[in-house]
Each structure stands twice: as C-alpha cells, then as structure tokens.
Write an enzyme that holds these catalytic residues in place. Sequence first.
Site, short mmCIF file in Angstrom:
data_model
loop_
_atom_site.label_atom_id
_atom_site.label_comp_id
_atom_site.label_asym_id
_atom_site.label_seq_id
_atom_site.Cartn_x
_atom_site.Cartn_y
_atom_site.Cartn_z
N HIS A 166 39.72 27.11 97.38
CA HIS A 166 40.61 26.06 97.91
C HIS A 166 42.05 26.31 97.42
O HIS A 166 42.72 25.40 96.93
CB HIS A 166 40.10 24.68 97.51
CG HIS A 166 38.66 24.47 97.86
ND1 HIS A 166 38.19 24.59 99.15
CD2 HIS A 166 37.58 24.17 97.09
CE1 HIS A 166 36.88 24.37 99.16
NE2 HIS A 166 36.48 24.11 97.93
N SER A 188 32.59 27.47 97.55
CA SER A 188 33.10 26.79 96.36
C SER A 188 32.30 27.22 95.12
O SER A 188 32.42 28.35 94.69
CB SER A 188 33.09 25.27 96.58
OG SER A 188 33.85 24.63 95.60
#
Length: 250
Positions: free
Chosen positions: A169, A133
């Site tokens: 994501h 991330s």
Amino acid sequence: MDRERQILACSGVLYPPEGFPPERAGAQVWQAMQLSGACRPRVCLIATAVGDSRECIDRWYDRARSFGDAVLSHLELFVQPNVPDVRAHLLAQDVIFVSGGSVVNLLAVWRAHRLDAIVRECWEAGVVLAGQSAGSLCWHLGGVTDSFGDDLDAVSDGLGFLPFSNGVHDDLGDQPRRRRFREFIAAGSLPPGYATEDGVALHYVGTQLHEALSVLPGRNAWFVEADGPGRHRQEAVPARCWLPLQGTRR
C-alpha cells in the site's frame, strides 16, 4: 519437467478509485491462476492472518469463482486444521493464496504448525505462492506492519524466501506505510526491498523480480535502498496492467 518457483506478492486495493469495477477486486487471484499455467488450477486460500474469518473466506470464494474453472479450497488452522493432511493438501495445489491481516500473527501460527516448512516445500515444488498485504510481506525478509498498532513497526522475521524487504500500500500522499518503509531502510532496520502501490503485485521467478503487474493503470512498484546514513534512494518499477479481459500471458 520441474516447475519454476514463483511468488506473486500483492498490494490489494484498499481504496478503490472512482469507477473501479467491483468484479476486478479479485483479479490478483486470477493473475496467480494464470501464472500457474494450469488449465483448471487448484487454488487454496490460507486466511490465518485474519484468524480464519468466515466472512473473508466466503468473500474470497465469491470472487475467485468469477475467474473461470478452478478447483477452490481453503485451509483453516483455527481451532484445528480442516483437512486431514495439511502437507498433502497444499502440495496438491497449483496456487496457494494468502489473505491480508496480521503478518505477525500469521508467522507465529504458521511456525507453531510447521507451515513455514510446508509452504517452502510447496514453492520448491512449483506451487505458485501468492497473497495480499500480510500475504505479500510474509515471503520476504521483513517489512512494515500495523500488527502491533497504527504507528507501524518494522517486522524482520519474515519467512525469507525472497532476499528483500517488502512494503505494501505504498501510495503517494498521506499513506504512512510509504514513509515508514523508507525510514526503516534508511536507518538500517530493514534491508533493501520492493514496495507496491495499491493494486500492484511483484512477480518473482526464483528469488529475482521478473516484473510488476497491476490491476489498476498507471501504478508502480518501487525499489528502495539505503543511500548513506539516514538516507534512501528509490527507483520506480512501472507495473504492467494485466486483467482477465486482456487474456493470458502464457
């Protein structure tokens, strides 16, 4: 012999599918260990993006220990570094793994501590840089972040080790990060780049994508670029599922 420069830029698994084995949650750390080529890799976690959260650090140790014989450590910057010589400690590693969290805060704190220059030196020395991330976005020119709020913004002052933007994501359905990444590229707010669905990692050798890897089957990375004013085009990059039970790749 000089070691090649490698980066493993990952989307962790935010929403595990039904039947997802809990022990697989740390498999991207294992992938980074394997890429280092070390028999007993030295692996350092940097959790600046979550303010050096003790919960995050402890959870990472629990997961990383399950993937064989490695020398594990972590670097804290709050309220001061927990090692006497940050540069020496990081240059001694085989893998530096960066947690998720706020990429905006990560970049600000790293620059204040001159860690941006240190991790570049580590990369050029052959230390594998990896992360999930925020720990994926930071190596690129920029990407989509929720650091300022849930509306999602473009961040364009990444470290720039890699000449692409990055989306994480990037799943189909109601995941707003997927839509916003494409909107920013179509508008010219972000340069062309690669996005990863949950569980997918981008393995770069030098500054070029070598392959996409995954801890979940049937997942993709995506290359996205502008295609005329306000438009984009994209190309799927199928990810190879690579897990500890499948052995090493080197």
